[in-house]
Write an enzyme that holds these catalytic residues in place. Structure first.
Site, mmCIF file in Angstrom:
data_model
loop_
_atom_site.group_PDB
_atom_site.id
_atom_site.type_symbol
_atom_site.label_atom_id
_atom_site.label_comp_id
_atom_site.label_asym_id
_atom_site.label_seq_id
_atom_site.Cartn_x
_atom_site.Cartn_y
_atom_site.Cartn_z
ATOM 1 N N GLY A 1 -28.529 13.173 -10.123
ATOM 2 C CA GLY A 1 -29.338 12.036 -10.540
ATOM 3 C C GLY A 1 -28.550 11.086 -11.419
ATOM 4 O O GLY A 1 -27.391 10.768 -11.152
ATOM 5 N N GLN B 1 -26.140 12.406 -6.065
ATOM 6 C CA GLN B 1 -27.602 12.369 -6.002
ATOM 7 C C GLN B 1 -28.224 13.633 -6.609
ATOM 8 O O GLN B 1 -29.261 13.562 -7.270
ATOM 9 C CB GLN B 1 -28.055 12.213 -4.548
ATOM 10 C CG GLN B 1 -29.548 11.951 -4.379
ATOM 11 C CD GLN B 1 -29.940 10.544 -4.799
ATOM 12 O OE1 GLN B 1 -29.083 9.671 -4.942
ATOM 13 N NE2 GLN B 1 -31.221 10.328 -5.044
ATOM 14 N N VAL B 2 -27.588 14.763 -6.402
ATOM 15 C CA VAL B 2 -28.103 16.016 -6.961
ATOM 16 C C VAL B 2 -28.190 15.926 -8.482
ATOM 17 O O VAL B 2 -29.148 16.415 -9.100
ATOM 18 C CB VAL B 2 -27.218 17.214 -6.538
ATOM 19 C CG1 VAL B 2 -27.601 18.478 -7.317
ATOM 20 C CG2 VAL B 2 -27.349 17.469 -5.033
ATOM 21 N N GLU C 1 -3.791 5.995 6.207
ATOM 22 C CA GLU C 1 -3.196 6.630 7.403
ATOM 23 C C GLU C 1 -4.031 6.360 8.652
ATOM 24 O O GLU C 1 -4.174 7.209 9.537
ATOM 25 C CB GLU C 1 -2.976 8.128 7.173
ATOM 26 C CG GLU C 1 -1.902 8.370 6.130
ATOM 27 C CD GLU C 1 -1.252 9.726 6.234
ATOM 28 O OE1 GLU C 1 -1.135 10.254 7.365
ATOM 29 O OE2 GLU C 1 -0.837 10.258 5.190
ATOM 30 N N GLY C 2 -4.588 5.167 8.707
ATOM 31 C CA GLY C 2 -5.383 4.741 9.851
ATOM 32 C C GLY C 2 -6.860 4.823 9.530
ATOM 33 O O GLY C 2 -7.377 5.907 9.252
ATOM 34 N N TRP D 1 0.827 -1.216 0.000
ATOM 35 C CA TRP D 1 0.000 0.000 0.000
ATOM 36 C C TRP D 1 0.854 1.257 0.000
ATOM 37 O O TRP D 1 0.511 2.246 0.655
ATOM 38 C CB TRP D 1 -0.968 0.036 1.188
ATOM 39 C CG TRP D 1 -1.775 -1.195 1.404
ATOM 40 C CD1 TRP D 1 -1.833 -1.935 2.539
ATOM 41 C CD2 TRP D 1 -2.684 -1.827 0.477
ATOM 42 N NE1 TRP D 1 -2.690 -3.003 2.387
ATOM 43 C CE2 TRP D 1 -3.227 -2.952 1.115
ATOM 44 C CE3 TRP D 1 -3.049 -1.545 -0.844
ATOM 45 C CZ2 TRP D 1 -4.137 -3.802 0.497
ATOM 46 C CZ3 TRP D 1 -3.958 -2.389 -1.463
ATOM 47 C CH2 TRP D 1 -4.493 -3.495 -0.793
#
Length: 393
Positions: A347, A344-345, A371-372, A159
Site C-alpha cells: 500500500g 501494491q501489497v 539489450e533490445g 547508453w
C-alpha cells in the site's frame, strides 16, 4: 527447484553457488543497496566483494584465469545479486556482455590479453548503441579507418553501462561505409578499445529512473588510434558477432529480471504475514492470497524459461535466438508486473523510499528496454517461429 528430480533439479554445484552468492549478497551487497540508489553512486562495496569471491565475471574460462562457470551458473550469480541490488548485478552482467564477443570471435592472443585482466577484476563494457542507432543498430555512424597497421576511430556511443568505470570496451564501428544499404551490416567490425587510449572520453552520467548505481554514459572517440590486432574477428564480421553476443546475453537480462522479481516477492510475503488489518494478518485475505499466488507462479515460470535458455546458451544450440528473446521478454514483463504488485501489497508504505519495493519497481523497468526492447524481442521470436527454428519439445 527441487533437487530430487534429476531432469529438472539443479545440480549440487549450482545449488552451492546460489547459497554462496546469497550469503555474500546478504552480508556485503544488500546493506548498501538503498544508499547506492539514493546517491546514484557506483556500488564499490559490491564490486570489491564480487571480485574477491570471483563472482564478478564467473563466465571467464579457466584457461584465461577465470573460474569457468557455465551459462546457468552465471545466470544464478546474476539472479541472486539482482535479488539484492539490481545495480550491482550489472557488474556481472556487463562483464559478460562486454567480453562475450572475444569469446565468440576473438583471437587467442586477444583472449589471453584481455580476458585474463577481466578475471583479475578489470571491467568490460559493450559499446553498440548510438544516438541515432538504437534498435536499428546497423545504422551506426562511428567510423574506423585503416591507417597502416592501425585503425583510427571517430564517433560516439550512447547508453553504455558502467562507462567510465570499465577499463575495456568492445566497440562496433563502420569499416566499409560504401556498401549498399541492404548490406551495411557487412561493413561493421568490432574492436577492443582501452579506457586509457588517447582520444577516449566520457559524457556525464545519465539521470535514470532506476539502476542508478550503474553509471550510464556516452563514450566519445576522437581520433582514437588502436593497433590492428585489437580487431575482434575478421573485418566486416562485427555486426554478426554483436548479434550472436546478444543471443547469449539476453539470457542474463532474464536472470536479472527473475532476481529482482524474486526479491520483491520475498519482501511482499514477509510484509503480508506481519501487517495486520481488521484484526488479522493481511495474508489471510483471499484477494491478497490470489495476488501472491500469481506472483509466485509467474516468477517460477520465468525462472524455468531462463534456465532453459541458459542451457541452450551453454550448448550454442540452433534455437538459442528464440529462447534468449523469449526468456528476456517474458521474465522482464513478469518482473515489471510482480514489482508493481509487490508495491501494491504494501500500500502506501510500498510507495515510499523507507521500503525497498519502489526501488525494485524502478529497477525492473530497464529489463524491458535494454539489450533490445520487448517489442523487438517479439519480432525476433516471430521470425524464428516462421523460419521453423524452434525446438519441438
Amino acid at each position: 527447484m527441487s533437487d530430487k528430480n534429476p531432469l529438472y533439479g539443479l545440480p549440487e554445484e549450482h545449488q552451492a553457488i546460489r547459497e554462496a552468492v546469497r550469503g555474500l549478497c546478504y552480508a556485503k551487497i544488500a546493506p548498501h543497496a538503498a544508499e547506492v540508489d539514493d546517491q546514484a553512486r557506483y556500488p564499490q562495496e559490491a564490486h570489491n566483494a564480487l571480485v574477491e569471491a570471483d563472482f564478478h565475471a564467473p563466465h571467464v574460462p579457466e584457461l584465461y584465469g577465470g573460474v569457468g562457470a557455465d551459462a546457468l551458473a552465471t545466470c544464478i550469480v546474476i539472479e541472486e545479486v539482482a535479488r539484492a541490488c539490481m545495480s550491482s548485478s550489472l557488474i556481472v552482467a556487463g562483464n559478460k556482455l562486454g567480453s562475450m564477443p572475444l569469446l565468440l570471435a576473438g583471437s587467442e592472443d586477444l583472449k589471453h590479453r584481455y580476458l585474463t585482466k577481466l578475471a583479475e577484476g578489470e571491467g568490460f563494457c559493450y559499446a553498440l548503441s548510438e544516438p541515432e542507432a538504437g534498435s536499428d543498430a546497423a545504422s551506426m555512424k562511428t567510423r574506423a579507418v585503416r591507417d597502416g597497421d592501425s585503425w583510427v576511430l571517430n564517433g560516439v556511443k550512447r547508453w553504455i553501462s558502467n562507462a567510465g568505470v570499465g577499463a575495456y570496451y568492445t566497440v562496433l564501428a563502420v569499416t566499409d561505409p560504401d556498401l549498399p544499404l541492404r548490406q551495411r551490416s557487412k561493413g561493421i567490425s568490432a574492436f577492443v578499445v582501452e579506457k586509457s587510449d588517447a582520444g577516449v572520453s566520457f559524457g556525464a552520467p545519465e539521470r535514470k529512473l532506476g539502476i542508478k548505481g550503474s553509471p550510464t554514459r556516452e563514450v566519445y572517440f576522437d581520433n582514437v588510434r588502436i593497433p590492428g590486432d585489437r580487431m575482434i574477428g575478421a573485418e566486416g564480421t562485427g555486426f554478426e558477432t554483436a548479434m550472436r553476443t546478444l543471443d547469449h546475453t539476453r539470457v542474463t537480462i532474464a536472470a536479472q529480471a527473475v532476481g529482482v522479481a524474486q526479491g520483491a516477492l520475498d519482501y511482499a510475503l514477509l510484509y503480508a504475514q506481519e501487517r495486520r488489518q481488521f484484526g488479522k494478518p493481511i495474508a489471510e485475505f483471499q484477494g491478497l492470497q490470489f495476488m501472491l499466488a500469481d506472483m509466485g507462479m509467474k516468477v517460477e515460470a520465468a525462472r524455468q524459461l531462463t534456465y532453459a535458455a541458459a542451457g541452450r546458451s551453454e550448448r550454442s544450440e540452433q534455437d538459442l535466438t528464440f529462447f534468449g528473446a523469449a526468456a528476456k521478454c517474458f521474465a522482464s514483463d513478469v518482473a515489471m508486473e510482480v514489482t508493481v504488485n509487490a508495491v501494491q501489497v504494501l500500500g502506501g508504505y510500498g510507495y515510499t523510499k523507507d521500503y525497498p519495493l519502489e526501488r525494485m519497481m524502478r529497477d525492473a523497468k530497464i529489463t524491458q528496454i535494454y539489450e533490445g526492447t520487448n517489442q523487438v524481442q517479439r519480432i525476433v521470436m516471430a521470425r524464428q517461429l516462421l523460419s521453423g527454428i524452434q525446438s519441438q519439445l
